[in-house]
Design a protein around this motif. Structure first.
Motif, short mmCIF file in Angstrom:
data_model
loop_
_atom_site.label_atom_id
_atom_site.label_comp_id
_atom_site.label_asym_id
_atom_site.label_seq_id
_atom_site.Cartn_x
_atom_site.Cartn_y
_atom_site.Cartn_z
N GLU A 1 -85.78 44.22 -80.31
CA GLU A 1 -84.65 44.65 -81.08
C GLU A 1 -83.33 45.03 -79.93
OE1 GLU A 1 -85.36 49.16 -80.10
OE2 GLU A 1 -86.49 48.42 -81.82
N ASP A 2 -83.44 44.31 -78.75
CA ASP A 2 -83.13 44.72 -77.62
C ASP A 2 -82.88 42.93 -77.36
OD1 ASP A 2 -83.08 47.43 -78.31
OD2 ASP A 2 -84.20 47.34 -76.61
N LEU A 3 -82.90 42.16 -77.61
CA LEU A 3 -82.68 41.08 -77.35
C LEU A 3 -82.27 39.23 -78.00
CD1 LEU A 3 -86.27 40.21 -75.10
CD2 LEU A 3 -84.30 41.88 -74.31
N VAL A 4 -81.01 39.19 -77.45
CA VAL A 4 -80.87 37.84 -78.45
C VAL A 4 -81.17 37.02 -77.53
CG1 VAL A 4 -78.75 38.70 -79.13
CG2 VAL A 4 -78.69 37.94 -77.61
N LEU A 5 -81.37 34.76 -77.52
CA LEU A 5 -81.62 34.80 -76.88
C LEU A 5 -80.24 33.66 -76.72
CD1 LEU A 5 -85.03 32.93 -78.63
CD2 LEU A 5 -84.68 34.91 -77.01
N GLU A 6 -80.42 32.65 -75.34
CA GLU A 6 -79.24 31.60 -75.22
C GLU A 6 -79.42 30.77 -74.35
OE1 GLU A 6 -77.10 34.18 -71.06
OE2 GLU A 6 -76.64 34.99 -72.79
N THR A 7 -78.40 29.95 -74.16
CA THR A 7 -78.94 28.83 -72.92
C THR A 7 -77.55 29.29 -71.89
OG1 THR A 7 -77.10 27.52 -73.56
CG2 THR A 7 -79.82 27.24 -74.50
N ASP A 8 -76.38 29.26 -72.24
CA ASP A 8 -75.85 28.79 -70.87
C ASP A 8 -75.71 27.77 -70.35
OD1 ASP A 8 -73.16 30.27 -69.58
OD2 ASP A 8 -74.91 30.90 -67.53
N CYS A 9 -74.98 26.95 -71.52
CA CYS A 9 -75.87 25.55 -71.04
C CYS A 9 -73.56 25.33 -70.29
CB CYS A 9 -75.96 24.62 -72.18
SG CYS A 9 -75.39 24.37 -73.58
N PRO A 10 -74.24 23.99 -69.77
CA PRO A 10 -74.32 22.94 -69.18
C PRO A 10 -75.66 23.80 -67.53
CG PRO A 10 -72.41 22.95 -68.28
CD PRO A 10 -72.56 24.03 -69.66
N TYR A 11 -75.33 24.73 -67.84
CA TYR A 11 -75.67 25.80 -66.34
C TYR A 11 -77.27 26.68 -66.89
CZ TYR A 11 -70.81 26.11 -66.51
OH TYR A 11 -69.35 25.43 -65.97
N TYR B 1 -68.72 23.02 -75.63
CA TYR B 1 -67.05 22.23 -75.40
C TYR B 1 -67.01 21.84 -74.00
CZ TYR B 1 -66.19 26.70 -73.08
OH TYR B 1 -66.21 28.16 -72.90
N SER B 2 -67.37 22.23 -72.56
CA SER B 2 -67.46 21.44 -71.53
C SER B 2 -67.45 20.54 -71.31
CB SER B 2 -68.30 22.64 -70.68
OG SER B 2 -69.49 21.85 -70.83
N GLU B 3 -66.69 20.31 -70.03
CA GLU B 3 -66.42 18.16 -69.51
C GLU B 3 -67.75 17.78 -69.78
OE1 GLU B 3 -63.86 16.42 -68.89
OE2 GLU B 3 -62.74 17.25 -69.91
N GLU B 4 -69.01 18.80 -69.38
CA GLU B 4 -70.38 18.05 -68.90
C GLU B 4 -70.45 17.12 -70.31
OE1 GLU B 4 -69.91 20.95 -65.91
OE2 GLU B 4 -69.30 20.63 -68.24
N TYR B 5 -70.64 17.72 -71.35
CA TYR B 5 -70.52 16.73 -72.68
C TYR B 5 -69.63 16.03 -72.85
CZ TYR B 5 -74.50 20.24 -72.23
OH TYR B 5 -74.57 22.02 -72.68
N LYS B 6 -68.82 16.09 -72.90
CA LYS B 6 -67.61 14.60 -73.07
C LYS B 6 -68.83 13.88 -73.71
CE LYS B 6 -62.41 14.41 -72.36
NZ LYS B 6 -61.96 15.46 -72.81
N ALA C 1 -73.17 29.42 -75.34
CA ALA C 1 -73.36 28.01 -74.95
C ALA C 1 -71.80 26.97 -75.09
CB ALA C 1 -73.98 26.96 -75.80
N HIS C 2 -71.50 26.63 -73.74
CA HIS C 2 -70.11 26.12 -73.15
C HIS C 2 -70.62 24.73 -73.50
CE1 HIS C 2 -68.34 29.95 -71.22
NE2 HIS C 2 -70.31 29.65 -70.77
N ARG D 1 -85.20 22.21 -65.01
CA ARG D 1 -84.12 23.08 -63.58
C ARG D 1 -83.38 22.47 -63.17
NH1 ARG D 1 -85.65 28.39 -60.05
NH2 ARG D 1 -83.36 28.93 -59.36
N GLY D 2 -82.16 22.60 -62.80
CA GLY D 2 -81.34 21.63 -61.86
C GLY D 2 -80.64 20.53 -62.86
N LYS D 3 -81.22 20.28 -63.72
CA LYS D 3 -80.15 18.86 -64.88
C LYS D 3 -79.94 19.66 -65.55
CE LYS D 3 -84.16 16.22 -64.99
NZ LYS D 3 -85.75 15.82 -65.63
N ARG D 4 -79.00 19.30 -66.43
CA ARG D 4 -77.90 19.37 -67.72
C ARG D 4 -78.30 20.05 -68.48
NH1 ARG D 4 -74.45 15.85 -71.96
NH2 ARG D 4 -76.69 16.05 -72.79
N ASN D 5 -78.42 21.57 -69.00
CA ASN D 5 -78.90 22.16 -70.13
C ASN D 5 -78.01 22.54 -71.43
OD1 ASN D 5 -80.43 24.67 -71.11
ND2 ASN D 5 -79.49 26.04 -70.13
N GLU D 6 -79.17 22.28 -72.11
CA GLU D 6 -78.54 22.15 -73.31
C GLU D 6 -78.76 22.53 -74.36
OE1 GLU D 6 -78.82 18.26 -75.47
OE2 GLU D 6 -79.05 17.75 -73.61
N PRO D 7 -78.57 23.01 -75.41
CA PRO D 7 -79.28 24.13 -77.08
C PRO D 7 -80.38 23.70 -77.65
CG PRO D 7 -76.84 24.02 -77.12
CD PRO D 7 -77.02 23.00 -76.41
#
Length: 255
Positions: free
Chosen positions: A197-207, A11-16, A8-9, A214-220
């Motif tokens: 056993e082979d997976l982890v979850l992620e958001t890759d936010c803000p994407y 810290y990016s500008e989208e969360y300022k 998860a990003h 979908r199409g909005k700012r992503n977050e955890p």
């Protein structure tokens, strides 16, 4: 549920101005830890500032994102190496190869990945891989370097069953995010063939915000939506998905 966002990003500008809000919403949704991949020298200060505010929740990595590998990539890598030598990070990343927008710097991306693989080995850290439109190119480098000491995540994995088998044979995990919720994301054809056993979850936010955002700012905050969809496609209880993927993340980043 206890969930971990492995990528998860935040810290990016989208969360300022909204770091506190994003963190509070994540915790209320059951997210107990957020792993933050670095991009390049311009993102380090913000990432470490978020860590400083939420040291038990937001954990930084150190690396150079392939889309930011240009002619001066050696200078960026010296900085990555310097930071890895002076304090702890959870992983080397995110790094890898991205051929989606431009193939001009493919040789430099390949070299940058090889350097970061060597750094991961040197510091005994997992490596978090970005492989957009470049699975085979990334896989070749990792497979050639794998001597049993390398471990990590193929982040934002949405490949074929055959590619998933290659990842598993390397001893790596696959990061599953919002694409799992997309109507035409193709994950309905992949996830039923995978094991938790082979997976982890992620958001890759803000994407890559999951449906219905979908199409909005992503977050955890939205990680439970991803867990729910993974559970549906794998025909598992969502509690089992949360428990196993959380355990996988903790085992990888905190062995």
């Amino acid at each position: 549920m206890n969930l971990i966002d492995s990528h998860a990003h935040i810290y990016s500008e989208e969360y300022k101005g909204d770091w506190a809000g994003a963190v509070t919403r994540a915790q209320e949704a059951g997210v107990s830890r957020i792993y933050m991949p670095n991009i390049d020298h311009t993102t380090i200060d913000a990432m470490l500032e978020v860590e400083g505010k939420y040291p038990q929740l937001c954990i930084p990595m150190m690396g150079l994102h392939p889309s930011y590998v240009k002619k001066d990539f050696e200078r960026e890598l010296y900085l990555v190496e310097e930071w890895l030598g002076k304090r702890n990070f959870a992983a080397v990343g995110e790094c890898g190869i991205d051929l989606y927008w431009d193939k001009t710097f493919l040789p430099q991306q390949q070299e940058a990945l090889k350097v970061q693989v060597a750094l991961a080995k040197k510091h005994r850290l997992p490596i978090v891989l970005h492989t957009r439109e470049a699975f085979e190119e990334t896989y070749e480098i990792i497979a050639a370097a794998q001597d049993g000491s390398l471990k990590g995540i193929f982040h934002c994995f949405s490949g074929t069953v055959e590619e998933a088998e290659k990842v598993k044979e390397l001893g790596f995990l696959m990061g599953i995010g919002g694409v799992a919720t997309f109507k035409n994301g193709g994950m309905d054809k992949l996830l039923p063939h995978l094991q938790l056993e082979d997976l982890v979850l992620e958001t890759d936010c803000p994407y890559l915000a999951p449906a219905p955002h979908r199409g909005k700012r992503n977050e955890p905050l939205y990680l439970p939506l991803i867990a729910k969809r993974v559970a549906e496609l794998m025909e598992k209880p969502v509690e089992e998905v949360a428990e196993k993927t959380t355990a996988n993340s903790l085992q990888l980043f905190n062995p």
